[in-house]
Design a protein around this motif. Structure first.
Motif, PDB file in Angstrom:
ATOM      1  N   ARG A  45       9.222   2.610   1.310  1.00 16.03           N
ATOM      2  CA  ARG A  45      10.181   3.718   1.286  1.00 16.03           C
ATOM      3  C   ARG A  45      10.789   3.949   2.667  1.00 16.03           C
ATOM      4  O   ARG A  45      11.974   4.251   2.789  1.00 16.03           O
ATOM      5  CB  ARG A  45       9.503   4.991   0.782  1.00 16.03           C
ATOM      6  N   ARG A  46      10.001   3.793   3.725  1.00 15.93           N
ATOM      7  CA  ARG A  46      10.486   4.071   5.079  1.00 15.93           C
ATOM      8  C   ARG A  46      11.347   2.939   5.655  1.00 15.93           C
ATOM      9  O   ARG A  46      12.232   3.197   6.455  1.00 15.93           O
ATOM     10  CB  ARG A  46       9.296   4.342   6.002  1.00 15.93           C
ATOM     11  N   THR A  47      11.058   1.716   5.263  1.00 17.05           N
ATOM     12  CA  THR A  47      11.769   0.579   5.861  1.00 17.05           C
ATOM     13  C   THR A  47      12.858  -0.001   4.955  1.00 17.05           C
ATOM     14  O   THR A  47      13.735  -0.730   5.423  1.00 17.05           O
ATOM     15  CB  THR A  47      10.796  -0.564   6.185  1.00 17.05           C
ATOM     16  N   GLY A  48      12.802   0.283   3.660  1.00 16.31           N
ATOM     17  CA  GLY A  48      13.769  -0.309   2.740  1.00 16.31           C
ATOM     18  C   GLY A  48      13.390  -1.705   2.288  1.00 16.31           C
ATOM     19  O   GLY A  48      14.129  -2.343   1.531  1.00 16.31           O
ATOM     20  N   LEU A  49      12.261  -2.195   2.739  1.00 17.41           N
ATOM     21  CA  LEU A  49      11.785  -3.504   2.314  1.00 17.41           C
ATOM     22  C   LEU A  49      11.000  -3.365   1.010  1.00 17.41           C
ATOM     23  O   LEU A  49      10.377  -2.338   0.762  1.00 17.41           O
ATOM     24  CB  LEU A  49      10.885  -4.119   3.387  1.00 17.41           C
ATOM     25  N   SER A  50      11.011  -4.426   0.204  1.00 16.17           N
ATOM     26  CA  SER A  50      10.272  -4.361  -1.058  1.00 16.17           C
ATOM     27  C   SER A  50       8.776  -4.472  -0.805  1.00 16.17           C
ATOM     28  O   SER A  50       8.336  -4.998   0.226  1.00 16.17           O
ATOM     29  CB  SER A  50      10.714  -5.505  -1.980  1.00 16.17           C
ATOM     30  N   VAL A  51       7.993  -3.953  -1.720  1.00 21.71           N
ATOM     31  CA  VAL A  51       6.534  -4.040  -1.619  1.00 21.71           C
ATOM     32  C   VAL A  51       6.107  -5.503  -1.554  1.00 21.71           C
ATOM     33  O   VAL A  51       5.215  -5.876  -0.785  1.00 21.71           O
ATOM     34  CB  VAL A  51       5.874  -3.334  -2.821  1.00 21.71           C
ATOM     35  N   ARG A  52       6.766  -6.349  -2.339  1.00 20.58           N
ATOM     36  CA  ARG A  52       6.428  -7.773  -2.358  1.00 20.58           C
ATOM     37  C   ARG A  52       6.664  -8.415  -0.979  1.00 20.58           C
ATOM     38  O   ARG A  52       5.845  -9.217  -0.519  1.00 20.58           O
ATOM     39  CB  ARG A  52       7.269  -8.474  -3.419  1.00 20.58           C
ATOM     40  N   THR A  53       7.772  -8.048  -0.329  1.00 20.86           N
ATOM     41  CA  THR A  53       8.091  -8.612   0.995  1.00 20.86           C
ATOM     42  C   THR A  53       7.069  -8.159   2.029  1.00 20.86           C
ATOM     43  O   THR A  53       6.587  -8.957   2.844  1.00 20.86           O
ATOM     44  CB  THR A  53       9.501  -8.180   1.434  1.00 20.86           C
ATOM     45  N   ILE A  54       6.705  -6.864   1.996  1.00 18.32           N
ATOM     46  CA  ILE A  54       5.715  -6.347   2.950  1.00 18.32           C
ATOM     47  C   ILE A  54       4.370  -7.021   2.735  1.00 18.32           C
ATOM     48  O   ILE A  54       3.677  -7.374   3.689  1.00 18.32           O
ATOM     49  CB  ILE A  54       5.591  -4.819   2.824  1.00 18.32           C
ATOM     50  N   ARG A  55       4.014  -7.229   1.492  1.00 29.07           N
ATOM     51  CA  ARG A  55       2.749  -7.894   1.196  1.00 29.07           C
ATOM     52  C   ARG A  55       2.764  -9.325   1.748  1.00 29.07           C
ATOM     53  O   ARG A  55       1.767  -9.823   2.286  1.00 29.07           O
ATOM     54  CB  ARG A  55       2.483  -7.889  -0.303  1.00 29.07           C
TER      55      ARG A  55
END
Length: 313
Positions: free
Chosen positions: A14-24
Motif C-alpha cells: 500500500r505504501r510503495t505501490g508495488l504488488s505483494v508478489r513483487t515485494i515477495r
C-alpha cells in the motif's frame, strides 16, 4: 511512523505501490530481506526496509538491473556513480536510435531495393573509428604513391567527412554515396590528378593562356546560368556555351568545332573533374557545412555542356 514500526507485506504494498508478489520476490532474492517474522510466521519489515524498497522501485523505473541495485543498497557503489554510468549507456542507445531513424528516413526517401537497404545499414553502422579508417585507407591508397603531392593529401585529410551522431537523412544518403565513391579505383585516379591544382592554388594552363578578362567573363556567365537553374545539357545552355566556345576559339586562333570543344573540356578537366567535385560536395553535406553558392566550382557545368555539344555535333 518510527524506527520501531514493523510492516507486513500488505502494508508495504500500500505504501510503495508495488504488488505483494513483487515485494515477495525481492524479499526472496535477498534485496529487501524481512526484519523479523510474526509469531504466525509472517514476514515483517522495519522502516529501513521500507526506504530500501522505495529506492529499489525508483531505480527499477530507471531501468537499472537488480544486481546493480543490490550493490547500491549494500553501499558498494553510490547512487550517483550508478546514475552516471546509466546516463552514459542511455546516451549510446539514443545515438544508435537516432542513426537508425535517419537510415530509415533515407531508405524511405529513395525507395531502395533490399540490397541497397543492406548496404546503407552496413555503412552507417560503422563506428566513428571505422569510418575514419575507411577515409584513411582512401587517402593512403590515393596519395601514398611516390609521385603523389603531400599538399593534396593534407587538403583531403583536413576535410575528413565525419557523420554526426544524429545525422539527417540527407547526410546518411551522402555518406553512403561517398563511401561507394572512394572505393572506386577510377575515382581515386581522378582525385589524384585534380587534387594538386586545388591544394597549390595553381592556375590551369588554359586560364593563363586565355587571360584574366576572358576567364572572369566565363566564370560570371556560367555562374549566372547555374544560379538561374540552366541545365548544361538543355536548350537554354546551348547559347551560353556556344558564345564561350567562339570567344575561346578567337583567342586561341582555332576553329570552334567539335574538336576544339573536346580540347577545351579536357583542359578544364585537369582540375575540375565532375566526380571529384561531387566528392567535395558530399563531404560538405556529411559534415553539415553550409554550401556557399559562389564557392561552388563553375567548370563542371561548362565541361558537361562542352561534352554534350561535342556528342550532339
Amino acid at each position: 511512523m518510527d524506527a520501531t514500526t514493523l510492516y507486513s507485506i500488505g502494508e508495504l504494498s500500500r505504501r510503495t505501490g508495488l504488488s505483494v508478489r513483487t515485494i515477495r520476490f525481492y524479499s526472496d532474492s535477498g534485496v529487501v530481506a524481512p526484519t523479523t517474522r510474526s509469531p504466525a510466521g509472517y514476514r515483517l519489515y522495519d522502516l529501513d526496509a521500507l526506504l530500501r524498497l522505495e529506492l529499489l522501485r525508483t531505480l527499477r523505473e530507471l531501468a537499472m538491473d537488480l544486481a546493480t541495485i543490490q550493490r547500491v543498497l549494500d553501499r558498494e557503489v553510490s547512487v550517483a556513480e550508478v546514475a552516471a554510468a546509466h546516463a552514459d549507456a542511455i546516451d549510446v542507445q539514443i545515438r544508435v536510435l537516432r542513426l537508425r531513424r535517419s537510415v530509415l528516413r533515407a531508405v524511405a526517401g529513395y525507395g531502395s531495393d533490399p540490397e541497397e537497404i543492406k548496404l546503407v545499414h552496413r555503412l552507417t553502422r560503422l563506428s566513428g573509428e571505422e569510418r575514419r579508417r575507411l577515409i584513411d585507407d582512401f587517402v593512403e591508397g590515393t596519395f601514398g604513391t611516390a609521385d603523389a603531392a603531400p599538399a593534396a593529401a593534407a587538403m583531403v585529410r583536413a576535410a575528413t567527412p565525419d557523420l554526426p551522431d544524429d545525422p539527417s537523412s540527407e547526410q546518411v544518403t551522402a555518406w553512403v554515396e561517398l563511401a561507394e565513391l572512394i572505393g572506386d579505383e577510377d575515382f581515386r585516379a581522378r582525385m589524384r590528378r585534380t587534387a594538386l591544382h586545388r591544394a597549390t592554388g595553381r592556375a590551369l594552363a588554359i586560364e593563363s593562356e586565355a587571360g584574366e578578362e576572358l576567364m572572369e567573363f566565363t566564370r560570371q556567365k556560367v555562374a549566372d546560368a547555374m544560379e538561374s537553374g540552366v541545365d548544361p545539357l538543355g536548350d537554354r545552355g546551348a547559347p551560353v556555351v556556344d558564345d564561350l566556345v567562339h570567344r575561346f576559339a578567337e583567342v586561341f586562333a582555332r576553329t570552334p568545332d567539335a574538336e576544339f570543344r573536346d580540347w577545351m573540356a579536357r583542359r578544364f578537366e585537369e582540375a575540375h573533374d565532375p566526380r571529384v567535385d561531387r566528392y567535395w560536395r558530399l563531404v560538405w553535406i556529411v559534415n553539415g557545412w553550409q554550401l556557399v553558392p559562389n564557392l561552388i566550382p563553375v567548370y563542371p557545368w561548362l565541361i558537361r555542356a562542352l561534352r554534350h555539344d561535342r556528342a550532339a555535333a
